[in-house]
Design an enzyme around this catalytic site. Structure first.
Site, PDB file in Angstrom:
ATOM      1  N   HIS A  61     -76.990 -10.497-132.063  1.00 10.31           N
ATOM      2  CA  HIS A  61     -75.869 -10.714-132.978  1.00 10.31           C
ATOM      3  C   HIS A  61     -74.589 -11.197-132.283  1.00 10.31           C
ATOM      4  O   HIS A  61     -73.725 -11.781-132.924  1.00 10.31           O
ATOM      5  CB  HIS A  61     -75.529  -9.415-133.701  1.00 10.31           C
ATOM      6  CG  HIS A  61     -76.556  -9.000-134.716  1.00 10.31           C
ATOM      7  ND1 HIS A  61     -77.863  -8.768-134.387  1.00 10.31           N
ATOM      8  CD2 HIS A  61     -76.449  -8.772-136.043  1.00 10.31           C
ATOM      9  CE1 HIS A  61     -78.526  -8.405-135.478  1.00 10.31           C
ATOM     10  NE2 HIS A  61     -77.688  -8.393-136.500  1.00 10.31           N
ATOM     11  N   SER A  83     -85.873  -7.686-134.729  1.00 10.16           N
ATOM     12  CA  SER A  83     -85.772  -6.546-135.630  1.00 10.16           C
ATOM     13  C   SER A  83     -85.246  -6.968-137.004  1.00 10.16           C
ATOM     14  O   SER A  83     -85.402  -6.244-137.973  1.00 10.16           O
ATOM     15  CB  SER A  83     -84.831  -5.509-135.017  1.00 10.16           C
ATOM     16  OG  SER A  83     -83.600  -6.121-134.695  1.00 10.16           O
ATOM     17  N   CYS A  88     -85.437 -10.250-129.742  1.00  7.59           N
ATOM     18  CA  CYS A  88     -84.656  -9.015-129.759  1.00  7.59           C
ATOM     19  C   CYS A  88     -84.421  -8.506-128.335  1.00  7.59           C
ATOM     20  O   CYS A  88     -85.382  -8.294-127.579  1.00  7.59           O
ATOM     21  CB  CYS A  88     -85.427  -7.972-130.574  1.00  7.59           C
ATOM     22  SG  CYS A  88     -84.578  -6.409-130.725  1.00  7.59           S
TER      23      CYS A  88
HETATM   24  N1  DGL Z   1     -81.868  -7.485-132.393  1.00  2.00           N
HETATM   25  C1  DGL Z   1     -81.229  -6.363-131.751  1.00  2.00           C
HETATM   26  C2  DGL Z   1     -80.958  -6.687-130.292  1.00  2.00           C
HETATM   27  O1  DGL Z   1     -80.860  -7.839-129.895  1.00  2.00           O
HETATM   28  C3  DGL Z   1     -79.944  -5.962-132.454  1.00  2.00           C
HETATM   29  C4  DGL Z   1     -80.166  -5.302-133.801  1.00  2.00           C
HETATM   30  C5  DGL Z   1     -80.968  -4.019-133.706  1.00  2.00           C
HETATM   31  O2  DGL Z   1     -80.460  -3.004-133.193  1.00  2.00           O
HETATM   32  O3  DGL Z   1     -82.118  -4.037-134.132  1.00  2.00           O
HETATM   33  O4  DGL Z   1     -80.851  -5.809-129.490  1.00  2.00           O
END
Ligand code: DGL
Length: 269
Positions: free
Chosen positions: A186, A11, A73
């Site tokens: 993250h 994302s 993600c």
């Molecule tokens: N990349 C998302 C995850 O690993 C975190 C950031 C988002 O909410 O897009 O869930």
């Protein structure tokens, strides 16, 4: 096939934690990373929207002639992985199964905690993946929505990070888990603080586990980059859907190295 790039999408900037691990254990691979920075965060959106966005990211990367797709993600892996796999003919690796397997291998007291976005926890994807491996393990899910902006802001240590982590993870400590899955792109950047707060708990970083799965699949398919055998460095190419400047600023911290080859693109109609 071996010279084709690996495609990774997320994302936004967070999936660079996955890219970092993949390029660490497969340094000669050419990798194309797509961060849908114009539409981040995905973690607060409906399943339908997350799936639509993820199809658009997948289609873009397929046009770059990738040999394997990594869905970095957690939110997309939790919600849309099956549908993405049905759509494409190359291997598609999500982050949930590798993380779940590592957690099952790590736990001794058979109590595992999962932290992630609201959407990931609501999907119960980690719970289902763990139960499929061992139905008697107890799984406790907890959304930690403030962790993502905290990391994006660069506040990954110090008093504010510590207080936020403590506040969220207090309940998890009382659950007596011995293993905690960092179920969001993250969260590996908060590993130091999380480990301080949950000091006897084993932290599972899905990014590391996913990179190992990618290596095994490429070896199995004899699709590893030829240059790898010669020890050369692969090319890293980045695409984003919003400002390249912001991505480079935050991204270099995630990646721990310079981001040079980057382009802004438009996704969707
Ligand atoms: N990349 C998302 C995850 O690993 C975190 C950031 C988002 O909410 O897009 O869930």
């Amino acid at each position: 096939m071996s010279y084709q790039p690996i495609g990774i999408f997320d994302s936004g900037v967070g999936g660079l934690t996955v890219l970092k691990e993949v390029s660490r254990i497969l340094p000669s691979e050419n990798i194309i990373y797509l961060g849908d920075t114009a539409r981040v965060p995905y973690g607060i959106r409906s399943a339908e929207t997350v799936t639509r966005y993820s199809f658009e990211c997948t289609e873009f990367l397929l046009r770059q002639d990738i040999k394997l797709l990594i869905v970095a993600c957690n939110t997309v892996s939790a919600i849309s992985l099956k549908e993405i796999r049905e759509k494409v003919s190359i291997p598609v690796i999500g982050v949930i199964e590798p993380g779940a397997r590592a957690a099952v291998n790590s736990t001794k007291n058979r109590r595992i905690g999962i932290i992630g976005t609201e959407a990931t926890i609501k999907s119960s994807a980690y719970l289902k993946a763990i139960k499929a491996l061992d139905k008697d393990i107890e799984v406790f899910g907890l959304p930690c929505p403030l962790f993502v902006p905290l990391v994006e802001e660069g506040w990954t240590d110090g008093i504010i990070a510590r207080l936020v982590v403590e506040k969220y993870l207090k309940d998890m400590m009382y659950r007596g888990v011995d293993t905690l899955v960092l179920g969001c792109t993250h969260y590996p950047l908060l590993k130091g603080v999380i480990q301080d707060v949950m000091n006897k708990v084993c932290l599972v970083d899905s990014a590391i586990e996913t990179a190992k799965v990618v290596r095994d699949i490429l070896e199995e398919q004899r699709a590893k980059s030829k240059e790898q055998r010669a020890g050369d460095q692969g090319r890293l190419k980045f695409y984003v859907t919003d400002s390249t400047e912001k991505f480079v600023n935050v991204g270099e911290r995630f990646l721990g190295k310079r981001i040079d080859d980057i382009e802004k693109i438009n996704l969707g109609r």
